[in-house]
Design a protein around this motif. Structure first.
Motif, short mmCIF file in Angstrom:
data_model
loop_
_atom_site.label_atom_id
_atom_site.label_comp_id
_atom_site.label_asym_id
_atom_site.label_seq_id
_atom_site.Cartn_x
_atom_site.Cartn_y
_atom_site.Cartn_z
N ALA A 180 15.25 -38.53 19.47
CA ALA A 180 15.27 -39.17 20.63
C ALA A 180 16.32 -40.17 20.90
O ALA A 180 16.93 -40.15 21.91
N LYS A 181 16.40 -41.01 20.04
CA LYS A 181 17.66 -41.82 20.24
C LYS A 181 18.95 -41.27 20.07
O LYS A 181 19.63 -41.71 20.99
N ALA A 182 19.23 -40.24 19.31
CA ALA A 182 20.10 -39.44 19.13
C ALA A 182 20.66 -39.03 20.46
O ALA A 182 21.92 -39.11 21.05
N ALA A 183 19.67 -38.41 21.19
CA ALA A 183 19.92 -37.81 22.64
C ALA A 183 20.54 -39.14 23.59
O ALA A 183 21.17 -38.80 24.48
N ALA A 184 19.70 -40.09 23.30
CA ALA A 184 20.12 -41.28 24.27
C ALA A 184 21.40 -41.88 24.00
O ALA A 184 22.06 -42.53 24.83
N MET A 185 21.77 -41.96 22.76
CA MET A 185 22.70 -42.66 22.38
C MET A 185 24.21 -41.76 21.91
O MET A 185 25.34 -42.31 21.53
N GLY A 186 23.98 -40.50 21.99
CA GLY A 186 25.09 -39.48 21.68
C GLY A 186 25.58 -39.72 20.22
O GLY A 186 26.66 -39.67 19.89
N LEU A 187 24.52 -39.96 19.38
CA LEU A 187 24.81 -39.90 17.67
C LEU A 187 23.81 -38.93 17.13
O LEU A 187 22.97 -38.34 17.78
N SER A 188 24.07 -38.70 15.88
CA SER A 188 23.25 -37.92 15.17
C SER A 188 21.77 -38.53 14.91
O SER A 188 21.75 -39.94 14.88
N PRO A 189 20.79 -38.02 14.51
CA PRO A 189 19.63 -38.82 14.36
C PRO A 189 19.58 -39.84 13.20
O PRO A 189 19.33 -41.04 13.34
N TYR A 190 20.35 -39.39 12.27
CA TYR A 190 20.38 -40.46 11.12
C TYR A 190 21.39 -41.58 11.45
O TYR A 190 21.12 -42.62 11.10
N ASP A 191 22.34 -41.25 12.26
CA ASP A 191 23.20 -42.48 12.73
C ASP A 191 22.76 -43.33 13.55
O ASP A 191 22.66 -44.45 13.62
N ALA A 192 21.64 -42.86 14.17
CA ALA A 192 20.79 -43.64 15.22
C ALA A 192 19.87 -44.57 14.63
O ALA A 192 19.63 -45.65 14.81
N MET A 193 19.41 -43.95 13.49
CA MET A 193 18.49 -44.85 12.53
C MET A 193 19.42 -45.96 11.95
O MET A 193 18.92 -47.01 11.88
N LEU A 194 20.44 -45.66 11.33
CA LEU A 194 21.33 -46.51 10.61
C LEU A 194 21.63 -47.84 11.98
O LEU A 194 21.74 -48.83 11.45
N ASP A 195 22.17 -47.05 13.27
CA ASP A 195 22.58 -48.13 14.04
C ASP A 195 21.32 -49.26 14.29
O ASP A 195 21.49 -50.35 14.76
N GLU A 196 20.12 -48.81 14.24
CA GLU A 196 19.04 -49.69 14.57
C GLU A 196 19.06 -50.73 13.48
O GLU A 196 18.91 -51.97 14.05
N HIS A 197 19.27 -50.52 12.16
CA HIS A 197 19.18 -51.84 11.32
C HIS A 197 20.72 -52.49 11.45
O HIS A 197 20.89 -53.58 11.05
N ASP A 198 21.93 -51.65 11.73
CA ASP A 198 23.21 -52.14 11.34
C ASP A 198 24.07 -51.52 12.46
O ASP A 198 24.72 -50.63 11.96
N PRO A 199 24.10 -52.30 13.50
CA PRO A 199 24.82 -51.74 14.67
C PRO A 199 26.43 -51.43 14.23
O PRO A 199 27.07 -52.21 13.76
N GLY A 200 26.67 -50.24 14.43
CA GLY A 200 27.91 -49.66 14.36
C GLY A 200 28.28 -48.83 13.34
O GLY A 200 29.01 -48.42 12.81
N ALA A 201 27.29 -49.01 12.16
CA ALA A 201 27.19 -48.25 10.88
C ALA A 201 27.15 -46.80 11.24
O ALA A 201 26.12 -46.22 11.89
N ARG A 202 27.88 -46.06 10.63
CA ARG A 202 27.75 -44.47 10.88
C ARG A 202 28.08 -43.71 9.30
O ARG A 202 28.69 -44.11 8.54
N SER A 203 27.41 -42.72 9.42
CA SER A 203 27.32 -42.02 7.79
C SER A 203 28.42 -41.46 7.48
O SER A 203 28.59 -41.52 6.29
N GLU A 204 29.40 -41.27 8.40
CA GLU A 204 30.72 -40.45 7.89
C GLU A 204 31.30 -41.64 7.01
O GLU A 204 31.82 -41.35 6.11
N ARG A 205 31.49 -42.86 7.75
CA ARG A 205 32.16 -43.95 6.87
C ARG A 205 31.20 -44.38 5.73
O ARG A 205 31.84 -44.70 4.57
#
Lengths: 506, 506
Positions: free
Chosen positions: B143-168
């Motif tokens: 749900a977050k991925a759809a709203a934020m244009g991110l992958s689901p896991y990146d949306a989870m990362l972003d919740e705890h650590d804004p801007g964090a992305r799994s690629e990095r």
């Protein structure tokens, strides 16, 4: 049961949960919070208070109330719950939001000024801000009076003690005022021929005082899995539903004050812990007003723990707890110490006999101030005249006189009577309890409050707000409404001993 | 500045005040609350959480956001504040209410089961309820991925650590994984030729441990007028804005853990106390994500207090505090004790060198579980394989393996990486700070964290959320984004000593 009633239960449970959160935050402010965190705490408290008020005054609540009242089909508990919801709602909605805010600001300013004015014994300094509080409190009272069909002062009384009315208090307090000044004189005469009490000599380590206090709390039935004992500057019973937190203040030179203070708050706490568990978050599950609440602290402290029977048991227990020795630890000395009567200036230091005189004074004055029969500028003189008449001493300054209490600066008008109504209620409940269960007095002589507290559990704690007023509850528990004669009998028995027998019936 | 923006500030201040109240209640639950009061506390917490969520998702907030974003006219702080409001709002509104409720229920059930399953080392028992949590967490992520244009896991990362992305994180962790297993081996070889550290022998009275902890807290700049130190089963830094409460747990046989635990939480607390005061109740005034938060605890604990310089100062101070004597109190022994490396099974007991290996394992596994590349039933085997590869030991059972952490049962997916990103960030900040202020290291040798904390105050604490991500903040503070080479350099310098000089550049 209608859908509207169910919505009301949900809504009031939510409001109660916010109230519980506020209770814990308030406890924390007074026991744990660092000094520099008060601004943030004020924000938290204000926010939660406004949210609770919004939930309470939401227009849907009025609709649900009307619908539930019109439909019926409720059992006795639910009907009482609905009645209490209506009462709470009437109080919450009667006063317009801008007046609530103006009153709250006036109170904050006046409380600040009061601290300085009291310290400097300067009533003139307090006068402007106290006038503003009085003006706002009167406006609130008028708004409530219009909504509730009561006089402004009765509306104030009703806020603290539902069902209390000044006409009834006038009669009860006239009864007390009729015999108290003379009784005080006789008690002092009697005391003068007894040996003066000796003070046990300390120091009394805080850890030992706390351990003894907790032992007595346990003996009274305080449930430590749902409550705590801590330290604060001003002792109180607070916390949340199912999480009752009492406090005390220790003096290493004198254990006697904190010990009875703990038992006083324990009395309040037993009421909170003993409220019916299934209704804890509904209005009908709450305590039945401040006078009954005060009766529960006083029945434990004054009726039970300061009784000669209990003190006889306590003396050697306390002696052992503190490793004391000598005549100061004799039971009869402890009894004399704990029943010492003095004409003093300060209400919170007053003994059981003179305390009502302090209250009657405040009741007369606040009623006259609200009615406009007394000008606030004339308060100090009226105070001193009343002290002379009722207590028999005149304070040398306003710090020891009309500036001593925070109640009026903090907007708590109509609150004072509940202290003495509570003392009278306690005496009447105790007399009825001891008659109903002849084991109650002998148990006190073994340090056991169990039978008394069991009777209170059935007749007071477990009733919540099932009855519409404290007088109804008292009538159900003791067979008659509040009666000054019972309180007089208690005072005469305790303070005049064998003399009481020869007194004419009241 | 528009009216809409002003409304947003008011609304978010109100939400922050509720959050603060929740912070104090949570602290109370873990430090003060009687055992039997947890049901009532759950009611309070749930009620306040729902109220805050309602204030956040109120449709007017979306309107105000759109209007404020469309109008502009904000200064840099306000623009950052608006950006953070939008981010918070996106997270809060992306997931439908019934899914939030279903997730919350799944988590409650799973946490209960986890306690038993862990105690019994029975993964099969946990599997059904953990599957349900994973299913719900994945739905939330989608749900977050759809709203934020991110992958689901990146949306989870972003919740705890804004801007964090799994690629990095993939890149950064690959860098670590490339050298860690070998480095661990070399450190253990080096340790084997040093004398084994001696443990100071207790008992160490709690009062003395607390006094020493508070002394170090003061030396680090902890403000006790706006914070406290207490005891809880699981140490944490919590409380409210301007009322920061940390906890520890004392062991009378070993003072070393609690002491460094206190300094770890003090690092978190200094961040909270150092946030810009004028913006405390606005989103831009919050900490810049969990990785940066963890960096502040680790820069105090790992970089400063476990440095040889600081331990050299600490050894005689601790010896005096506990009245100790003998070789166990020698500075070099304390250094060896506080830098002991071991291949262990348990993350929370792990040392600085092996800790990242534990995290990389969890990161790989949770990413694969969310992506559906790993079946939950296969977790124990995958866990043990990963432990063998990364840490070099295989747990003998699941209690010491994949059942040890509460994070996944409690729905905290995407949280683990912040521990190691924090450790890396701490190393990079410390290197930059020591370069910018050559007085920082010598001050540590005098037990003085002042210069370090002053640098952090300017470069981290005082920035709040002015930067959009932890990496942006780090770049501003150190001149470049997060770089695994700096962390490697730190580990090699501390754990391989003079050897580090002869290493090839990374």
């Amino acid at each position: 049961m209608t859908a509207a009633y169910r919505e009301l239960e949900r809504r009031f449970a939510r409001i109660a949960a916010i109230g519980d959160a506020l209770g814990i935050l308030s406890w924390d402010s007074q026991t744990m919070m660092p000094d520099g965190s008060s601004d943030g705490r004020a924000e938290q408290t204000a926010t939660l208070t406004v949210l609770a008020h919004e939930l309470q005054t939401d227009p849907r609540v009025a609709d649900w109330l009307a619908e539930a009242e019109g439909t019926g089909g409720l059992d006795a508990w639910q009907a009482a719950n609905l009645r209490e919801m209506r009462r709470t709602h009437r109080h919450a909605t009667a006063v317009p939001g801008d007046l609530i805010e103006a009153t709250s600001k006036a109170i904050s300013a006046c409380e600040m000024t009061w601290r300085t004015a009291r310290a400097e014994s300067d009533f003139a300094k307090l006068l402007p801000s106290l006038s503003e509080v009085l003006r706002r409190v009167r406006e609130c009272g008028e708004a409530k009076a219009a909504a509730m069909g009561l006089s402004p002062y009765d509306a104030m009384l009703d806020e603290h003690d539902p069902g209390a009315r000044s006409e009834r208090i006038d009669t009860l307090f006239a009864g007390l005022a009729g015999f108290l000044p003379e009784l005080i004189g006789r008690v002092l005469d009697r005391q003068a021929v007894e040996p003066a009490p000796l003070r046990p000599v300390g120091p009394f380590a805080v850890a030992n005082q706390k351990a003894l206090g907790e032992r007595l709390m346990r003996a009274a039935g305080f449930d430590f899995t749902r409550g705590r004992l801590d330290v604060s500057l001003h002792p109180f019973c607070g916390g949340a539903t199912g999480d009752v937190r009492i406090t005390t203040r220790y003096d290493e030179d004198d254990f006697t004050k904190a010990l009875m203070g703990v038992m006083h708050e324990t009395g309040h706490a037993l009421y909170e812990q003993g409220r019916p568990r299934d209704w804890l978050r509904q209005p009908v599950g709450l305590a039945r007003g401040m006078a009954v609440h005060e009766s529960q602290s006083l029945i434990v402290e004054m009726q039970a723990c300061r009784s000669p029977e209990f003190l006889c048991w306590l003396a050697p227990v306390a002696q052992e707890a503190f490793g004391g020795s000598g005549p100061a630890w004799e039971p009869d000395n402890l009894r004399r110490l704990y029943s010492r009567v003095e004409r003093g200036f300060i209400r919170v230091d007053a003994d059981e006999v003179t305390y009502p005189a302090h209250i009657i004074l405040r009741y007369r004055l606040e009623k006259a101030l609200i009615a406009g029969d007394l000008a606030l500028a004339d308060l100090p003189g009226a105070w001193n005249d009343g002290m002379k008449e009722l207590v028999g001493v005149v304070p040398p300054n306003d710090r020891l006189g009309c500036l001593q209490d925070i109640h009026w600066p903090s907007g708590a008008w109509g609150y004072f009577p509940s202290y003495t109504l509570g003392a009278m209620t306690a005496a009447q409940l105790f007399e009825a309890a001891a008659k109903a269960d002849p084991g109650i007095r002998p148990a006190l002589a073994r340090g056991d409050l169990g039978p008394l507290v069991a009777w209170l559990g059935v007749n007071v704690h477990g009733k919540g707000c099932l009855y519409a007023s404290g007088d109804e509850l008292l009538t159900a528990a003791t067979g008659r409404p509040l009666d000054a004669a019972v309180f007089r009998r208690h005072l005469e028995r305790r303070y005049l001993g064998a003399w009481a027998e020869s007194l004419p019936p009241l």
